[in-house]
Design an enzyme around this catalytic site. Structure first.
Site, PDB file in Angstrom:
ATOM      1  N   ASN A 146      -7.829   1.424   9.783  1.00 54.24           N
ATOM      2  CA  ASN A 146      -6.523   1.388  10.440  1.00 54.24           C
ATOM      3  C   ASN A 146      -6.740   1.130  11.923  1.00 54.24           C
ATOM      4  OD1 ASN A 146      -5.706   2.159   7.914  1.00 54.24           O
ATOM      5  ND2 ASN A 146      -5.082   4.224   8.483  1.00 54.24           N
ATOM      6  N   ARG A 164       0.853  -1.190   0.000  1.00 47.88           N
ATOM      7  CA  ARG A 164       0.000   0.000   0.000  1.00 47.88           C
ATOM      8  C   ARG A 164       0.889   1.240   0.000  1.00 47.88           C
ATOM      9  NH1 ARG A 164      -3.225   2.689   4.826  1.00 47.88           N
ATOM     10  NH2 ARG A 164      -4.222   4.288   3.584  1.00 47.88           N
ATOM     11  N   GLU A 213      -7.243   8.332   6.966  1.00 41.85           N
ATOM     12  CA  GLU A 213      -7.481   8.897   8.294  1.00 41.85           C
ATOM     13  C   GLU A 213      -7.875  10.374   8.289  1.00 41.85           C
ATOM     14  OE1 GLU A 213      -4.043   8.009  10.710  1.00 41.85           O
ATOM     15  OE2 GLU A 213      -4.473   5.878  10.742  1.00 41.85           O
ATOM     16  N   HIS A 217      -2.559  10.814   1.617  1.00 39.11           N
ATOM     17  CA  HIS A 217      -2.070  10.471   2.956  1.00 39.11           C
ATOM     18  C   HIS A 217      -1.333  11.710   3.493  1.00 39.11           C
ATOM     19  CE1 HIS A 217      -0.852   6.898   5.663  1.00 39.11           C
ATOM     20  NE2 HIS A 217      -0.482   8.007   6.293  1.00 39.11           N
ATOM     21  N   GLU A 257      -4.045  -0.611   7.948  1.00 36.31           N
ATOM     22  CA  GLU A 257      -2.849  -0.352   8.771  1.00 36.31           C
ATOM     23  C   GLU A 257      -3.000  -1.045  10.107  1.00 36.31           C
ATOM     24  OE1 GLU A 257      -1.727   3.706   9.600  1.00 36.31           O
ATOM     25  OE2 GLU A 257      -2.013   4.308   7.516  1.00 36.31           O
ATOM     26  N   TYR A 260      -5.031   0.356  15.757  1.00 38.09           N
ATOM     27  CA  TYR A 260      -3.850   0.350  16.623  1.00 38.09           C
ATOM     28  C   TYR A 260      -4.273   0.036  18.067  1.00 38.09           C
ATOM     29  CZ  TYR A 260      -1.180   2.184  12.693  1.00 38.09           C
ATOM     30  OH  TYR A 260      -0.565   2.333  11.476  1.00 38.09           O
TER      31      TYR A 260
HETATM   32  O1  IFM Z   1       2.436   6.654  10.743  1.00 37.93           O
HETATM   33  C1  IFM Z   1       1.058   6.748  10.910  1.00 37.93           C
HETATM   34  C2  IFM Z   1       0.359   6.760   9.576  1.00 37.93           C
HETATM   35  O2  IFM Z   1       0.810   7.788   8.758  1.00 37.93           O
HETATM   36  C3  IFM Z   1      -1.119   6.932   9.764  1.00 37.93           C
HETATM   37  N1  IFM Z   1      -1.641   5.951  10.692  1.00 37.93           N
HETATM   38  C4  IFM Z   1      -0.964   5.775  11.937  1.00 37.93           C
HETATM   39  C5  IFM Z   1       0.525   5.582  11.717  1.00 37.93           C
HETATM   40  C6  IFM Z   1       1.238   5.425  13.065  1.00 37.93           C
HETATM   41  O3  IFM Z   1       1.032   6.541  13.847  1.00 37.93           O
END
Ligand code: IFM
Length: 452
Positions: free
Chosen positions: A298, A74, A163, A118, A355, A300
């Site tokens: 994404n 990606r 995002e 992005h 992500e 986390y």
């Molecule tokens: O590095 C970033 C990315 O650009 C966007 N999503 C989260 C990642 C980690 O913070």
């Protein structure tokens, strides 16, 4: 075993975070080039001027991806690299770079998945009002058309925005991301509305210009909520918390999902923002709600949430010594299963994890290697949760590890390392970490190695 036969195993990175060559071959400046020059804006005064030098070393990078059996990569296109002023005169040398990159990937048997935006917004367009200007949706459509015309003979997977919550909230409300503004809430929501319109116009532009059938998605951030217990009450509380628009910022979900997938702003958010809500012109919501083929997300960290009497919810604090990343983000693998489940239940679109990853304090050990056991453990746990969601019936089509290589982590500069590949910034030397070999085995076994 659970991962479907055609599951896509990938990695991801983004233009400003890895390319460097900030002023080469006719590239125009972006808002990030501007913010990086502002004293104190970025940790250690770091910039993306050189980053990992991917612009010059892309062939080496593709060879590393190939060596580890990565199936899809990606990438994002830098808008001002191909349109230096954001609109108008195109930059042939910039477009040629993406030709070379896409060709190299295809030759290596790696499928390119292209994100159009992005965060490296053209500075010239910022001077014209940026996302506050209604024309920004048309600027984006012009850019999307150019890139699609150029690459769609080879590229079949597209994402519009990465995002939006983060660049609108971080860049227009909090000021810690580019363009570094701290606007009033009504202006933040206006910028958000225009970026949503840009998403819709982008989808229309890709469909109109694509030279072959393609799949288009959207890649919002997620703010996962995980139930504090197995009880149905906590599960529903986590779901309500996930979709609630109830805070004086835009780091939320429904505000960014409902217009795109259901053609309306969420009622709770509309009431909550009151007089600050954006002006919605006739036809805007129809433009925003374009049919898309997959829901990129994404994932986390997460909040842990429990039910409160009367149908409410509240966050449960993390205990002392709770496991965290180098960024201090709590590690909550169940974020994968609950987020995928909540998104699929509500929107019924196939999910792609666009992500997921972890920053660690990686170093080169005395043996010349990078032993990033925490990254392996993190990824194993998150992928097992993804597998659990698949087992539970959620159609998940792919997973992109963030990131392929260490890179410029925005306001944090180069402090946070997210890569499967270590980058020695002064020399650009690449050293695949232990996690790269581990991930290669996960890919080779289509996930079976997660249980080895
Ligand atoms: O590095 C970033 C990315 O650009 C966007 N999503 C989260 C990642 C980690 O913070």
């Amino acid at each position: 075993m659970t991962f479907p036969k055609n599951f896509v195993w990938g990695t991801a990175a983004a233009s400003y975070q890895i390319e460097g060559a900030a002023r080469e071959d006719g590239k125009g400046p972006s808002v990030w080039d501007m913010l990086c020059r502002k004293p104190g804006a970025i940790l250690n005064g770091d910039t993306g001027d050189v980053a990992t030098d991917h612009y010059h070393r892309y062939a080496e990078d593709v060879a590393i991806l190939k060596r580890f059996g990565v199936q899809a990569y990606r990438l994002s296109v830098s808008w001002p690299r191909v349109l230096p002023a954001g609109v108008g005169q195109k930059n042939e040398k910039g477009l040629a770079f993406y030709d070379r990159l896409v060709d190299a990937l295809l030759e290596a048997g790696i499928t390119p998945w292209v994100t159009l935006f992005h965060w490296d917004f053209p500075l010239e367009l910022y001077y014209r009002g940026g996302w506050l200007n209604r024309d920004s949706a048309e600027w984006f459509a012009e850019y999307a058309t150019l890139v699609t015309e150029r690459l769609s003979d080879r590229v079949k997977h597209w994402m519009t925005l990465n995002e939006p919550q983060v660049y609108i909230n971080g860049g227009h409300l909090e000021g810690r991301h580019a363009p570094g503004d701290q606007l009033a809430m009504h202006e933040v929501l206006r910028a958000g509305h225009n970026t949503l319109r840009a998403h819709g116009r982008g989808v229309q532009a890709i469909r109109a210009a694509a030279k072959q059938p393609c799949r288009i998605g959207y890649a919002p951030a997620s703010h996962p909520k995980v139930p504090a217990s197995d009880s149905p009450a906590d599960l529903e509380a986590a779901r309500r918390a996930f979709f609630a628009t109830n805070q004086k910022n835009v780091a939320t979900m429904s505000w960014w999902l409902e217009p795109v997938f259901n053609g309306k702003y969420p009622e709770d958010g509309w009431a909550f923002f009151g007089a600050d809500v954006p002006h919605v012109a006739q036809g805007d919501l129809e433009v925003i709600k374009q049919p898309v083929d997959f829901f990129g997300i994404n994932i986390y960290s997460a909040d842990i949430v429990r039910a409160t009497p009367g149908g409410g919810f509240e966050k449960v604090p993390f205990g002392v010594g709770y496991p965290r990343t180098a960024f201090d983000w709590p590690i909550v693998p169940e974020a994968m299963s609950t987020t995928a489940r909540f998104c699929y239940d509500r929107y019924k679109l196939p999910i792609v994890v666009t992500e997921n990853g972890i920053s660690c304090r990686d170093t080169i050990a005395a043996d010349g290697k990078v032993h990033d056991t925490q990254r392996i453990d993190f990824t194993r746990r998150y992928l097992r949760e993804l597998e659990r969601a698949i087992d539970g019936g959620v159609p998940i089509e792919g997973y992109f590890h963030w990131s392929f290589i260490d890179n410029f982590e925005w306001a944090e500069g180069y402090k946070q390392r997210f890569g499967l590949v270590y980058c020695d910034y002064p020399t650009g030397k690449r050293t695949p970490k232990d996690s790269a070999a581990w991930y290669a085995e996960v890919i080779r076994t289509n996930g079976a190695a997660l249980h080895g």
